[in-house]
Scaffold this active site. Sequence first.
Site, PDB file in Angstrom:
ATOM      1  N   LYS A   1      -8.303 -18.647  -3.735  1.00 30.05           N
ATOM      2  CA  LYS A   1      -8.176 -18.166  -2.180  1.00 30.05           C
ATOM      3  C   LYS A   1      -9.128 -18.683  -1.358  1.00 30.05           C
ATOM      4  O   LYS A   1     -10.256 -18.436  -1.541  1.00 30.05           O
ATOM      5  CB  LYS A   1      -7.960 -16.796  -2.295  1.00 30.05           C
ATOM      6  CG  LYS A   1      -7.546 -16.185  -1.205  1.00 30.05           C
ATOM      7  CD  LYS A   1      -7.106 -14.730  -0.985  1.00 30.05           C
ATOM      8  CE  LYS A   1      -7.040 -13.949   0.132  1.00 30.05           C
ATOM      9  NZ  LYS A   1      -6.609 -12.405  -0.108  1.00 30.05           N
TER      10      LYS A   1
ATOM     11  N   HIS B   1      -4.721  -8.899  -6.499  1.00 27.87           N
ATOM     12  CA  HIS B   1      -4.068  -8.896  -5.354  1.00 27.87           C
ATOM     13  C   HIS B   1      -2.341  -8.803  -5.267  1.00 27.87           C
ATOM     14  O   HIS B   1      -2.059  -9.111  -6.837  1.00 27.87           O
ATOM     15  CB  HIS B   1      -4.309 -10.046  -4.382  1.00 27.87           C
ATOM     16  CG  HIS B   1      -3.836  -9.975  -3.146  1.00 27.87           C
ATOM     17  ND1 HIS B   1      -2.427 -10.164  -2.719  1.00 27.87           N
ATOM     18  CD2 HIS B   1      -4.274  -9.610  -1.774  1.00 27.87           C
ATOM     19  CE1 HIS B   1      -2.226  -9.837  -1.316  1.00 27.87           C
ATOM     20  NE2 HIS B   1      -3.626  -9.630  -0.877  1.00 27.87           N
TER      21      HIS B   1
ATOM     22  N   LYS C   1      -8.579  -0.435   0.428  1.00 30.30           N
ATOM     23  CA  LYS C   1      -8.397  -1.431   1.518  1.00 30.30           C
ATOM     24  C   LYS C   1      -7.892  -0.952   2.816  1.00 30.30           C
ATOM     25  O   LYS C   1      -7.002  -0.061   2.848  1.00 30.30           O
ATOM     26  CB  LYS C   1      -7.515  -2.440   0.885  1.00 30.30           C
ATOM     27  CG  LYS C   1      -7.315  -3.567   1.671  1.00 30.30           C
ATOM     28  CD  LYS C   1      -6.390  -4.718   0.741  1.00 30.30           C
ATOM     29  CE  LYS C   1      -6.303  -6.064   1.323  1.00 30.30           C
ATOM     30  NZ  LYS C   1      -5.420  -6.824   0.411  1.00 30.30           N
TER      31      LYS C   1
END
Length: 592
Positions: free
Chosen positions: A139, A229, A390
Amino acid sequence: MQRAIRSAGRKGLMLSLLTALFSLPVHAAPPNIVMIVIDDAGFTDLGAYGSEINTPNIDSLAAAGVIFSNFHAGPTCAPSRAMLMTGVPSHRAGVATLDHLRPPEQASDPAYQGEIARDVPTLAEHLASAGYASYITGKWHLGHSPESLPSARGFDRTFILDASGADNWSQRTYLPQYAQADWFADGQRGSLPDDFYSSEFLVDKMIEFIDQTEAGQPFFSYIGFQAIHIPVQAPREYIERYNGVYDAGWEVQRELRHAAAIARGLIPAEAELGPVPEVLREWDDLSSQDRERSIRSMQINAGMLEAMDHHLGRLIAHLKETGAYDNSVFVVLSDNGPEHNNPTASAVFRLWLQLEGYSQDIDTLGERGSYASIGPEWAIAAGAGGSLFKFHSSEGGTRVPLIMSGPGIPTSGILHPFSFITDLTPTILDLTGTSALATGPQFTGRSLIDVLQGRAQDVYGPDDPVSLEASGQSAVFKGDFKLMRNLDQYGDGVWRLHNIVLDPGETRDLTADQPAMVAGMLQDYEEFSAQYGVLPMPPGYSGERMIAKAASQGIAEKYGTTLLLGALGIGIAVLLLGILLWVLFRTYRLRN
């Protein structure tokens, strides 16, 4: 007699010169840098931080080096990665927020462009000036224009994803707002192999790149893992290793993680668990079916992290085989706290999953073709040392693991001073003896080198503010204190003061007790905002609504015609059925 003295003196001088010569420090080759960025790992997700998840390779790095107990990142991925890569605030780097969280009012502002500004060098560009080869897999999420891909920002070989995430088993997107999974290889659109699994592939590619390094040349290796994720996905063998582990539910698991963090000395013995939003579910209220799915999702999450650690172990073993390990500095961190979003709770999103061919079958959940996420309740357990998760400036969203080991980093256990993600670029430059490029802005992050090597107790002084902002989620750190505010989905926009050293769970609001401190820290935040171009959020802003709107638009753009034709077909079928029933009814009436 004098001649003997002079002779002895000359011999002594020569001996002194020889001693001095052989006492000069031997300048070792510059160390390699191996940076591992885990996506959305909570403070207590790693074994070294008190987790039940098996991460032996990361834990071995921790045992050989240091663990940071008070390290912070931004609350969201792209801003954190921009700060990690540049050593300056995300706004100065040009990546103040995520594209799908950016309101239209901010779109033209330089701080909100979603790619690293041209005048801000990356860590790879700094290291290139010292002769380093730089490689990245995984990423990136810092822009996919030709000028903003890593191949144009100092990296020699690249295979990257420029999106917030993607499927881990195949080349397809994971959110409706993305038309495709944007993978790039050395600046050109890339394709994935049929046997792709993200953690395995990213390590394979990195080994391939490292093996191309010229003899004697130091390298910078950056792996941005997709683990953990959403969608959480893992091979069945890893998922099943956690059978029975999560059957007691998230409240129990959160308490176990919290107690383990205390036992390891990561947080104070008197630290309390943070508050839980009233809107979150309680384990006892779930149906047996919901419990089964929830347990399975957390097993997948754990298996995905263990699989990532396993493949990282393959890289470590390769570096040992080639002789590069002993001169490699390892940096392991997470970009923000655990992911709480549970997109499958939305009927619109479930429709998109069906259109894309994703399965929700419990028997194959986590495997190829499936889609799972852990949701907010498990996420709050993963960040057990703090509060929330988050997308929020609370400790659960920003306090994350940081492990460092290798040359120049003595084995010293846990380090407690506050540190921030912008500190890593200047730290790595110090560890490698690299001078920062003069063309870029001055770092706001500070090198950790003196703390790492035992020459200092703190990175920042008690009066040195460190501020962050992402889509209105804001914080100012100063000494032992943090002033923060959260907007939606779990915030109310009110500034609150906490002593995050004694109270990492943020259970006691000190604003009424410390009005002068609050006023001073608010002033610090205003100065930060003015200096780096922080824009206010428009009235009524909701990141949750923006994400839902982007998802609906993505579905409409890709499947609008299909859905329209389907709806039209259903309408025609209903109409024809109605006509048939009417004819049958009339025929029946006429006959009777």
